[in-house]
Every structure is written in structure tokens, then in C-alpha cells.
Design an enzyme around this catalytic site. Structure first.
Site, mmCIF file in Angstrom:
data_model
loop_
_atom_site.group_PDB
_atom_site.id
_atom_site.type_symbol
_atom_site.label_atom_id
_atom_site.label_comp_id
_atom_site.label_asym_id
_atom_site.label_seq_id
_atom_site.Cartn_x
_atom_site.Cartn_y
_atom_site.Cartn_z
ATOM 1 N N GLU A 181 114.551 56.411 148.925
ATOM 2 C CA GLU A 181 113.896 56.298 150.235
ATOM 3 C C GLU A 181 112.952 55.118 150.137
ATOM 4 O O GLU A 181 112.065 55.081 149.288
ATOM 5 C CB GLU A 181 113.105 57.557 150.588
ATOM 6 C CG GLU A 181 112.468 57.441 151.965
ATOM 7 C CD GLU A 181 111.362 58.452 152.211
ATOM 8 O OE1 GLU A 181 110.342 58.054 152.811
ATOM 9 O OE2 GLU A 181 111.511 59.609 151.803
ATOM 10 N N CYS A 215 105.277 55.430 154.259
ATOM 11 C CA CYS A 215 106.522 54.790 154.695
ATOM 12 C C CYS A 215 106.835 55.158 156.145
ATOM 13 O O CYS A 215 107.526 54.433 156.844
ATOM 14 C CB CYS A 215 107.686 55.220 153.802
ATOM 15 S SG CYS A 215 107.476 54.779 152.086
#
Length: 371
Positions: A181, A215
Site C-alpha cells: 500500500e 496516506c
């Protein structure tokens, strides 16, 4: 030996790991605050997430042996390389998933979050995960990390971090199963059909939770049609941002803590330099503090107030760049489709948001958004 326990035997230990993480909640919060600047309101749900992972993967691990018509074969060794911004939850998630699936784990936390990862690992060892099965490492230099990733004995790599890091790891071994990720530059679209008060609250929380060091943080808000000229929305948004209590983690009332290191390079540019046509609605600045957690080793401030910039143009540096800090940019669009195009032009498609109470707009957004 770990595989020989079977899914049920491993699940028993992982459920105990959840209990040990719960018992160590206060210590985990303390270490995350001291090491990574995590405020209590951000750290507490993170510990809960780690606990949930333990119980969730304990159950999921038992299911893999029961898939009809398939035979499950466990991997021998998984490397888990988590980031510093969620030093307990992401470390726990990758580690517990691999353990549940019968794999041994080498856990290599980010250098800035080594102690947080270590306390998490200690909880798992206390629960009965053998130290030979879960090994905690830190490397003196990057070359050793590259050696680990390139080693043919490694069966799988779980990474959360920068897109560039994932590319580097892929280059080291083309055949390595890599679960990554990576970076995100995320936006929330607000249409005239939104609950504007709720939208303002959500945008502020998403942009400035953990000082924007996520993020998934919304560092852009795209205002559609009349929402772009709504004085009410902007007033509510700016009030919400100005009212955030900026401080260090040992101050219980702190809602936005320090960044991980004194801003430099890209982040410093984002906090100090405007692009063409942009203006500061709230200008970010260093915040004076007597706390040792507020300054870096060079004496420079890690504690900054949040910033909101207006007039961000399509295709500009701010539109397309992830800064990973406490900055929000405002963009405008005539239509929902134009707003979706603006969001989809960004390289990253990690997280996206829409505020609208109109069912047709929700359906349109869901069918077109790339996230």
C-alpha cells in the site's frame, strides 16, 4: 513447528496476542507519543485497530483451511516492512496476517518507529508467538535492507510506504510476491447537495488528523458549482481548522501533533511556497513550544499550525503532489464530472471522498471515481 500447530492452534495464540496488546495499551500510547508524535486521540483508536487485527486474523486464518476444493499451503517466510505514521496498527496488521497464515515473520519497522514496533512485538511474544517465528530487526544501513528483500529465502513481502520504495523493492526481485500500500494524494468532493456543516467537519478531520501524515489524508477539497462560492462552507471549514488544538502528545487536549521531523524539501515547500494564483486563507507557521517533542535533533521546530491554501489550479504542483503534512488546498469545478476528472488526474488512487445527499450524484461518483 508454527505450521504444525494448525490454524486453530495459531488462532488461540493470536487471540491471546489481542489480549496482551490491550493490556499494553497505555505503554503503546506512551511510546507512540514520545517516538512518533502521536496524540492520544489518534493513538488510542490505532491500538484498538491492532487488537482487532489479532482477533480478526485469528478467525480468518482458520477459514483458509476450509476452502472447498482447495488445498492451502503456507508460505515459510514473510517480511513485514511498515511505516512510521501508524507504527502499531500497520505493524500488527501485516505481522498478524502472516502469522495466522502459518508464515514466520521478519518485522522491520521504520527507523523512526522502531520502539513502537518493538513493544508490539513484545506483546506477541508474551502471547506465545515463538521468537524464532517472529523476529524483530533494525538495519545499520540500507544495503542490508536491500539484501533482505533480494534474498531468495523470502517468500512474500508486505510493505506500507512510499511508491518509490515499492518500485525499488520490485527491482530487487521481480518474482517476489509484493503486497504494497503506497502513496496517496486524496480529495473530498463537496457538491451543493451536501450537508455543508458535516462536510466542513470531515474535511478538517481528514486533512489534519495526525498532522496530515496519512496516506489517506484529504489534502484537497474540490468544491462544485455553488459550493465553491458558499461563504457558509468556507466559514465553517476555516473555523474548524483554526479551532484545532496544536500541541505535543503529553498535552492531553492536543488534536494535532508534530510532524515526524522538521519540515524539509517537498514538505517545507508545501508549507511555505504558493503556486500561481494561490493564496493562504490560513498560513501555516512553526508553533513555539517548551516540549522536547516539538523540536528535531537540529533544534528546528516539528510543530506547525495547519495551513489552508485557496485557488489551487488544475495541473499545478499542489494539485498533483503528495506533501504528507498539515496542508489543505481548495479547488473548484463547475460540475461533478469536472471535479471527478480533477481527482482522477492524480497519479495515486488510494482514497477518495464525496459529500452529497443526492443519490444520482453518489451513483455517478461511484461509477467514475478511480480509487
Amino acid at each position: 513447528g508454527w505450521q504444525a500447530l494448525g490454524a486453530a492452534g495459531r488462532a488461540e495464540i493470536l487471540h491471546r496476542a489481542g489480549e496482551r496488546l490491550e493490556a499494553r495499551r497505555a505503554e503503546l500510547l506512551e511510546v507512540m507519543g514520545a517516538e512518533c508524535g502521536k496524540t492520544l486521540d489518534q493513538g488510542d483508536p490505532e491500538v484498538s485497530e491492532a487488537i482487532d487485527f489479532a482477533h480478526y486474523y485469528a478467525g480468518l486464518g482458520q477459514q483458509v483451511e476450509r476452502v472447498d476444493g482447495a488445498h492451502f499451503e503456507a508460505k515459510r517466510l514473510t517480511a513485514v516492512i511498515p511505516p512510521w505514521n501508524f507504527p502499531v496498527a500497520i505493524s500488527a496488521g501485516g505481522t498478524l496476517a502472516a502469522l495466522a497464515a502459518g508464515s514466520a515473520v521478519i518485522l522491520k519497522p521504520a527507523t523512526q518507529a522502531a520502539r513502537s514496533g518493538a513493544v508490539m512485538a513484545e506483546a506477541l511474544w508474551e502471547a506465545g508467538v515463538p521468537r524464532e517465528v517472529l523476529q524483530f530487526v533494525q538495519f545499520a544501513d540500507r544495503a542490508l535492507g536491500s539484501q533482505l528483500v533480494g534474498d531468495p529465502r523470502l517468500d512474500r513481502l508486505i510493505l506500507t510506504g512510499a511508491y518509490e520504495t515499492a518500485e525499488t523493492f520490485r527491482g530487487l526481485r521481480q518474482d517476489l510476491p509484493l503486497l504494497a500500500e503506497t502513496s496517496g494524494k486524496n480529495a473530498i468532493i463537496v457538491t451543493p447537495n451536501a450537508d455543508l456543516d458535516l462536510a466542513a467537519k470531515d474535511v478538517a478531520l481528514s486533512a489534519f488528523g495526525h498532522a496530515g501524515q496519512k496516506c489517506s489524508a484529504a489534502s484537497l477539497v474540490v468544491l462544485v458549482g455553488s459550493a465553491a462560492t458558499s461563504k457558509r462552507f468556507r466559514g465553517q471549514l476555516l473555523d474548524a481548522v483554526r479551532s484545532l488544538k496544536v500541541g505535543t502528545p503529553e498535552q492531553v487536549e492536543s488534536q494535532m501533533g508534530p510532524v515526524i521531523a522538521p519540515p524539509a524539501g517537498k514538505l517545507l515547500r508545501g508549507l511555505t511556497t504558493l503556486g500561481a494564483g494561490e493564496s493562504w486563507l490560513i498560513k501555516p507557521a512553526p508553533v513555539a513550544s517548551n516540549s522536547p517533542l516539538a523540536v528535531g535533533s537540529d533544534g528546528e521546530s516539528k510543530l506547525w499550525s495547519p495551513g489552508v491554501r485557496d485557488g489551487v489550479r488544475r495541473g499545478s504542483e499542489y494539485h498533483l503532489t503528495e506533501y504528507f503534512g498539515p496542508i489543505l488546498g481548495i479547488m473548484t469545478a463547475e460540475t461533478l464530472d469536472e471535479a471527478i476528472d480533477i481527482v482522477n488526474e492524480i497519479d495515486y488512487g488510494l482514497t477518495s471522498g464525496l459529500h452529497s445527499l443526492d443519490r444520482d450524484e453518489l451513483d455517478r461518483w461511484l461509477s467514475r471515481i478511480e480509487a
